[in-house]
Structures are given as structure tokens and as C-alpha cells.
Design an enzyme around this catalytic site. Structure first.
Site, PDB file in Angstrom:
ATOM      1  N   CYS A 287      44.995  37.155  44.853  1.00 21.99           N
ATOM      2  CA  CYS A 287      44.371  36.263  43.861  1.00 21.99           C
ATOM      3  C   CYS A 287      44.401  36.878  42.468  1.00 21.99           C
ATOM      4  CB  CYS A 287      42.938  35.931  44.260  1.00 21.99           C
ATOM      5  SG  CYS A 287      41.855  37.366  44.289  1.00 21.99           S
TER       6      CYS A 287
ATOM      7  N   CYS B 138      36.396  38.018  48.558  1.00 19.29           N
ATOM      8  CA  CYS B 138      35.743  38.359  47.284  1.00 19.29           C
ATOM      9  C   CYS B 138      34.621  39.372  47.542  1.00 19.29           C
ATOM     10  CB  CYS B 138      35.183  37.119  46.607  1.00 19.29           C
ATOM     11  SG  CYS B 138      36.271  35.675  46.700  1.00 19.29           S
TER      12      CYS B 138
HETATM   13 FE1  FES Z   1      39.878  36.590  44.783  1.00 18.57          FE
HETATM   14 FE2  FES Z   1      37.508  35.633  44.611  1.00 18.57          FE
HETATM   15  S1  FES Z   1      39.337  34.495  44.746  1.00 18.57           S
HETATM   16  S2  FES Z   1      38.068  37.687  44.427  1.00 18.57           S
END
Ligand code: FES
Length: 153
Positions: free
Chosen positions: A38, A108
């Protein structure tokens, strides 16, 4: 069709009003981790006293709302604790304290756990001590790498 992600009230509260945002000058330990998928980055600073108690703890996160909320909660949970307690803080405990996270956001909270561990590792390296059970950070990001400020800071 895009998926709607629902957060708990607690997550929303920590996202809109994050605790411990910022940095510590001359920290006892600092850890920066990132998630390659991400692209989110989290950095945690620790100020640790001579009795191995975390006097202060701050974070900077360039990432999603769940990353901000988990950093906020994780820093709250380790402040005032000793380094062993900080090491034992799991991403599951952070999730529970936040009233849960949607499955796509579990990573996360893992980032928060890893950032705490990376900061503890840095502290141990600087002090030349061994913290029982602490492993070298897998995700540590080079300190020279570009780092963005937490929005709203
Ligand atoms: Fe990657 Fe939240 S989407 S840390």
C-alpha cells in the site's frame, strides 16, 4: 464497484483526533517501517528513561486512516510502560482496543506493532543491550528515504 469500508467509532475518533503525533528530539529509539503493497509508512519515536520505562512516545504516519488510528492507539498503550510490555503489545491488542478493524485493514495494525519493535531495536542497538525476544526489524526503512509529514500536523 468499490468496496465501502466501515470503521468502528473508536477508529474514527483516533483518526480524527490522533494522540502523540509528532517527533522526539534525540529519541532513545526510532523505528520506521513501511508496507510495500500500500506504500504506507510509519515512524515511532521513543523516549526511554534509565529504568527502561517509556517516558514519551510520538509517531508520524504517512498512510491510511487505520494506520493513523493504530499508531495513535499503540503509542497510547505503551506510554508509561516498560520496554518488555511494549515488546508484548500485539497488533491484535491494538485492534481490540480500537473496537476491531475491517479485514482489509489488519495489515495497518501490524505496521504499528512493527514500528514499535523497530524503535525498540534501535534503542537496544544504541544502548548495546539485548531485549529478550526482540527480533531485528524486517521492514525497517532507510532513515534517508523521503518521509512525508502526517497530514494535519
Ligand atoms: Fe496500508 Fe493502511 S492501507 S497501512
Amino acid at each position: 464497484m468499490s468496496q465501502v469500508i466501515e470503521y468502528s467509532e473508536k477508529v474514527m475518533e483516533h483518526f480524527t483526533n490522533p494522540r502523540n503525533v509528532g517527533e522526539i528530539e534525540n529519541p532513545s529509539g526510532v523505528g520506521t517501517v513501511g508496507n510495500a503493497k500500500c506504500g504506507d509508512i510509519m515512524r515511532i519515536y521513543l523516549d526511554i528513561d534509565e529504568n527502561n520505562i517509556i517516558r514519551d512516545c510520538k509517531f508520524k504516519t504517512f498512510g491510511c486512516g487505520a494506520a493513523v488510528a493504530t499508531s495513535s492507539m499503540a503509542t497510547e498503550m505503551i506510554k508509561g510502560k516498560d520496554i518488555e510490555a511494549a515488546l508484548k503489545l500485539t497488533n491484535k491488542a491494538v485492534q481490540e482496543a480500537l473496537g476491531g478493524l475491517p479485514p482489509v485493514k489488519i495489515h495497518c495494525s501490524l505496521l504499528a506493532e512493527e514500528a514499535v519493535h523497530a524503535a525498540l531495536w534501535d534503542y537496544a542497538q544504541k544502548k548495546n543491550i539485548t531485549i529478550e525476544g526482540l527480533k531485528p526489524p524486517v521492514n525497517d526503512i532507510d532513515e534517508t528515504e523521503a518521509f512525508y509529514e502526517t497530514p494535519g500536523e
